[in-house]
Design a protein around this motif. Structure first.
Motif, PDB file in Angstrom:
ATOM      1  N   GLN A 357      36.250-114.627   3.335  1.00  0.00           N
ATOM      2  CA  GLN A 357      37.182-115.057   4.390  1.00  0.00           C
ATOM      3  C   GLN A 357      36.745-114.575   5.777  1.00  0.00           C
ATOM      4  OE1 GLN A 357      39.501-117.077   3.311  1.00  0.00           O
ATOM      5  NE2 GLN A 357      38.896-116.697   1.188  1.00  0.00           N
ATOM      6  N   MET A 358      35.492-114.090   5.910  1.00  0.00           N
ATOM      7  CA  MET A 358      35.042-113.488   7.169  1.00  0.00           C
ATOM      8  C   MET A 358      33.983-114.317   7.877  1.00  0.00           C
ATOM      9  SD  MET A 358      34.731-109.433   6.203  1.00  0.00           S
ATOM     10  CE  MET A 358      36.176-108.411   5.928  1.00  0.00           C
ATOM     11  N   ASN A 359      33.874-114.086   9.201  1.00  0.00           N
ATOM     12  CA  ASN A 359      32.759-114.655   9.946  1.00  0.00           C
ATOM     13  C   ASN A 359      31.608-113.651   9.971  1.00  0.00           C
ATOM     14  OD1 ASN A 359      33.291-112.743  12.028  1.00  0.00           O
ATOM     15  ND2 ASN A 359      34.737-114.168  13.017  1.00  0.00           N
ATOM     16  N   ASP A 360      30.483-114.018  10.585  1.00  0.00           N
ATOM     17  CA  ASP A 360      29.289-113.172  10.563  1.00  0.00           C
ATOM     18  C   ASP A 360      29.528-111.797  11.185  1.00  0.00           C
ATOM     19  OD1 ASP A 360      28.064-115.255   9.353  1.00  0.00           O
ATOM     20  OD2 ASP A 360      26.624-115.685  10.937  1.00  0.00           O
ATOM     21  N   ARG A 361      30.237-111.765  12.316  1.00  0.00           N
ATOM     22  CA  ARG A 361      30.473-110.489  12.984  1.00  0.00           C
ATOM     23  C   ARG A 361      31.321-109.562  12.125  1.00  0.00           C
ATOM     24  NH1 ARG A 361      33.594-110.617  18.643  1.00  0.00           N
ATOM     25  NH2 ARG A 361      35.290-111.053  17.173  1.00  0.00           N
ATOM     26  N   GLU A 362      32.320-110.109  11.471  1.00  0.00           N
ATOM     27  CA  GLU A 362      33.189-109.301  10.608  1.00  0.00           C
ATOM     28  C   GLU A 362      32.431-108.790   9.395  1.00  0.00           C
ATOM     29  OE1 GLU A 362      37.490-111.477  11.569  1.00  0.00           O
ATOM     30  OE2 GLU A 362      36.145-112.318  10.064  1.00  0.00           O
ATOM     31  N   ILE A 363      31.518-109.621   8.882  1.00  0.00           N
ATOM     32  CA  ILE A 363      30.719-109.203   7.721  1.00  0.00           C
ATOM     33  C   ILE A 363      29.842-108.007   8.087  1.00  0.00           C
ATOM     34  CG2 ILE A 363      28.825-109.887   6.187  1.00  0.00           C
ATOM     35  CD1 ILE A 363      30.049-112.699   6.135  1.00  0.00           C
ATOM     36  N   ILE A 364      29.200-108.062   9.261  1.00  0.00           N
ATOM     37  CA  ILE A 364      28.359-106.945   9.703  1.00  0.00           C
ATOM     38  C   ILE A 364      29.174-105.660   9.791  1.00  0.00           C
ATOM     39  CG2 ILE A 364      27.161-106.010  11.745  1.00  0.00           C
ATOM     40  CD1 ILE A 364      25.396-107.829  10.166  1.00  0.00           C
ATOM     41  N   SER A 380      18.963-103.998   3.400  1.00  0.00           N
ATOM     42  CA  SER A 380      17.692-104.622   3.796  1.00  0.00           C
ATOM     43  C   SER A 380      17.807-106.145   3.862  1.00  0.00           C
ATOM     44  CB  SER A 380      16.594-104.243   2.807  1.00  0.00           C
ATOM     45  OG  SER A 380      16.888-104.827   1.543  1.00  0.00           O
ATOM     46  N   LYS A 381      16.655-106.756   4.138  1.00  0.00           N
ATOM     47  CA  LYS A 381      16.571-108.208   4.232  1.00  0.00           C
ATOM     48  C   LYS A 381      17.005-108.883   2.936  1.00  0.00           C
ATOM     49  CE  LYS A 381      13.416-111.892   5.657  1.00  0.00           C
ATOM     50  NZ  LYS A 381      12.037-112.206   6.134  1.00  0.00           N
ATOM     51  N   ASN A 382      16.825-108.210   1.822  1.00  0.00           N
ATOM     52  CA  ASN A 382      17.190-108.787   0.516  1.00  0.00           C
ATOM     53  C   ASN A 382      18.698-109.030   0.412  1.00  0.00           C
ATOM     54  OD1 ASN A 382      14.552-108.821  -0.431  1.00  0.00           O
ATOM     55  ND2 ASN A 382      14.656-106.718  -1.182  1.00  0.00           N
ATOM     56  N   LEU A 383      19.503-108.092   0.943  1.00  0.00           N
ATOM     57  CA  LEU A 383      20.962-108.286   0.939  1.00  0.00           C
ATOM     58  C   LEU A 383      21.334-109.451   1.841  1.00  0.00           C
ATOM     59  CD1 LEU A 383      23.832-107.526   0.210  1.00  0.00           C
ATOM     60  CD2 LEU A 383      23.784-105.773   2.017  1.00  0.00           C
ATOM     61  N   TRP A 384      20.704-109.490   3.034  1.00  0.00           N
ATOM     62  CA  TRP A 384      20.955-110.636   3.929  1.00  0.00           C
ATOM     63  C   TRP A 384      20.631-111.953   3.222  1.00  0.00           C
ATOM     64  CZ3 TRP A 384      17.024-114.075   5.207  1.00  0.00           C
ATOM     65  CH2 TRP A 384      17.389-115.113   6.075  1.00  0.00           C
ATOM     66  N   LYS A 385      19.518-111.999   2.480  1.00  0.00           N
ATOM     67  CA  LYS A 385      19.092-113.224   1.808  1.00  0.00           C
ATOM     68  C   LYS A 385      20.122-113.686   0.775  1.00  0.00           C
ATOM     69  CE  LYS A 385      15.132-115.288  -0.559  1.00  0.00           C
ATOM     70  NZ  LYS A 385      13.787-115.043  -1.156  1.00  0.00           N
ATOM     71  N   TYR A 393      26.863-115.555   4.982  1.00  0.00           N
ATOM     72  CA  TYR A 393      26.390-115.094   6.284  1.00  0.00           C
ATOM     73  C   TYR A 393      25.504-116.188   6.854  1.00  0.00           C
ATOM     74  CZ  TYR A 393      24.662-111.982   9.943  1.00  0.00           C
ATOM     75  OH  TYR A 393      24.374-111.402  11.166  1.00  0.00           O
ATOM     76  N   LYS A 394      25.940-116.790   7.971  1.00  0.00           N
ATOM     77  CA  LYS A 394      25.295-117.999   8.473  1.00  0.00           C
ATOM     78  C   LYS A 394      24.066-117.720   9.350  1.00  0.00           C
ATOM     79  CE  LYS A 394      28.804-120.547   6.908  1.00  0.00           C
ATOM     80  NZ  LYS A 394      29.732-119.506   6.454  1.00  0.00           N
ATOM     81  N   SER A 395      24.073-116.616  10.076  1.00  0.00           N
ATOM     82  CA  SER A 395      23.017-116.355  11.051  1.00  0.00           C
ATOM     83  C   SER A 395      21.703-115.945  10.390  1.00  0.00           C
ATOM     84  CB  SER A 395      23.460-115.245  12.019  1.00  0.00           C
ATOM     85  OG  SER A 395      24.654-115.612  12.678  1.00  0.00           O
ATOM     86  N   TRP A 400      21.037-110.403  11.833  1.00  0.00           N
ATOM     87  CA  TRP A 400      21.503-109.398  10.851  1.00  0.00           C
ATOM     88  C   TRP A 400      20.907-108.029  11.167  1.00  0.00           C
ATOM     89  CZ3 TRP A 400      24.360-108.911   6.247  1.00  0.00           C
ATOM     90  CH2 TRP A 400      23.994-107.886   5.374  1.00  0.00           C
ATOM     91  N   ASN A 401      19.615-107.994  11.356  1.00  0.00           N
ATOM     92  CA  ASN A 401      18.922-106.715  11.578  1.00  0.00           C
ATOM     93  C   ASN A 401      19.347-106.089  12.897  1.00  0.00           C
ATOM     94  OD1 ASN A 401      16.889-104.769  10.793  1.00  0.00           O
ATOM     95  ND2 ASN A 401      15.652-105.593  12.494  1.00  0.00           N
TER      96      ASN A 401
END
Length: 407
Positions: A357-364, A380-385, A393-395, A400-401
């Motif tokens: 239920q979150m946007n990218d900023r809230e997820i970070i 790491s990048k693996n979680l972002w993937k 996570y759309k961005s 992310w980093n």
């Protein structure tokens, strides 16, 4: 010219009463126009029409009988308005037919009386056109004939002769002399004549539209939607819901055992691809209607709509079950992947439920919170993937980093 209608009556008319309710609501159920009343008024109009005699012209009786004829048409219009909230009158307004379309279904059973109404109007038009081609009216009839020919010539056979009865002309000349008018407003008479013919043309078009046989697939889909939304429609669907637990074939087999539905179940479920539903159900191999009474029977259509609605609701329910199972399987797959980056599976599950239920900023922000609390073991990048491929996570990773390392 024309009989004056009470101004108060015209001013106090309410707005359009065309019922916007679902045609399968309790109020609309089996509610049709009173065609006996309409037919009786058309007959009165026909009788009034026959009072008009070309040899009355130019006596004071001729416009008087024209006025009576016009008044009878207004009465017909008032009767139709009182039942439907629609006025056809003598104005050409194509937008009215969208409202009239809402009347078609429950008036199908009355198609014979509607046809009789059309025939009555045709007789009136023929009589009026025959009058306009007789010798006494030739001076005023040319614009009338030219105008009406464009409207009616393709629908009914107009008289092509000029009738001249010398004996009648002589007799009427004497009999009507007491009512002879020295001055006649020919333009006003022409306008009134055309107004009457426009009135008749509008109602002829209306009645033809009400019994139009073409039922396109999109029309049926709209009808089906109304049926499923209507209170009465739900009464026909509800008894079949307890059979939704089985297969589609078993549901169809049970409907085939219902004496009301049985004649239509097989026809509906084995539709030919080269024909519309209407053609498949009611037409022969040459696309000719097999039986008009069968087509214009609303009970038949209710049975067909019941079959269609039950199967449509069953399919929707089954699709919802499949979609839910697929969604659950997808969530399990994502959860399995996320578990590698969190303290335990329960933590990963709480995280997944939150980020949906979150946007990218809230997820970070949430990832940082889990990381700082030692609940997330790898950002790491693996979680972002994993989150990006799950469309959570759309961005891009650069975002992310940068956000994770931002103080």
């Amino acid at each position: 010219m024309g009989i004056k209608r009470n101004k108060l009556f015209i001013e106090l008319q309410s707005g359009p009463k065309i019922n916007k309710e679902n045609m399968f609501s309790l109020f609309r159920w089996k509610h049709a126009i009173n065609w006996d009343l309409m037919l009786a008024q058309i007959k009165k109009t026909e009788n009034a029409c026959q009072l008009i005699d070309a040899y009355l012209y130019p006596s004071r009786l001729f416009p008087l009988y024209i006025d009576i004829m016009e008044a009878n048409l207004y009465i017909l219009d008032d009767m139709f308005y009182d039942q439907t909230g629609i006025r056809m009158g003598n104005k050409h307004d194509s937008s009215l037919f969208s409202d009239i379309d809402n009347l078609k279904f429950w008036n199908m059973d009355c198609y014979q009386k509607i046809k009789m109404s059309i025939e009555g109007i045709d007789r009136i038009v023929l009589y009026l056109m025959n009058l306009s081609k007789q010798i006494p009216l030739l001076d005023i009839s040319h614009p009338i004939i030219d105008s009406v020919r464009r409207v009616y010539e393709n629908n009914i056979t107009l008289p092509a002769f000029v009738f001249n009865d010398i004996y009648k002309e002589s007799l009427c000349h004497y009999a009507y002399e007491a009512y002879r008018e020295s001055i006649t407003d020919e333009k006003a008479l022409q306008d009134q004549y055309l107004k009457i013919l426009d009135f008749l043309d509008n109602y002829r078009s209306l009645f033809c539209f009400l019994i139009e046989l073409t039922v396109r697939d999109c029309d049926f889909e709209e009808l089906l939607t109304s049926f499923r939304q209507g209170v009465k429609g739900q009464e026909f669907i509800k008894p079949w819901r307890h059979d939704f637990e089985g297969s589609r074939d078993s549901l169809i087999a049970k409907m085939e055992k219902d004496p009301e539905l049985e004649p239509w179940v097989n026809k509906y479920t084995h539709r030919r691809e080269d024909k519309s539903l209407f053609e498949h159900l009611f037409c022969d191999e040459n696309w000719h209607i097999r039986n008009e009474e069968e087509v214009y029977n609303t009970d038949n259509w209710i049975r067909i709509l019941t079959i269609a609605a039950v199967l449509q609701e069953y399919d929707e329910q089954q699709n919802a079950v499949i979609e839910k199972a697929e969604e659950e399987k997808k969530e399990e797959t994502i959860l399995l992947k996320l578990s590698l980056y969190f303290k335990d599976e329960d933590t990963a599950k709480r995280f997944l439920n939150s980020v949906q239920q979150m946007n990218d900023r809230e997820i970070i922000t949430l990832v940082k919170k889990y990381r700082d609390g030692c609940l997330c073991t790898d950002t790491s990048k693996n979680l972002w993937k994993v989150l990006h491929e799950a469309d959570l996570y759309k961005s891009l990773y650069t975002n992310w980093n940068a956000q994770l390392n931002k103080r």
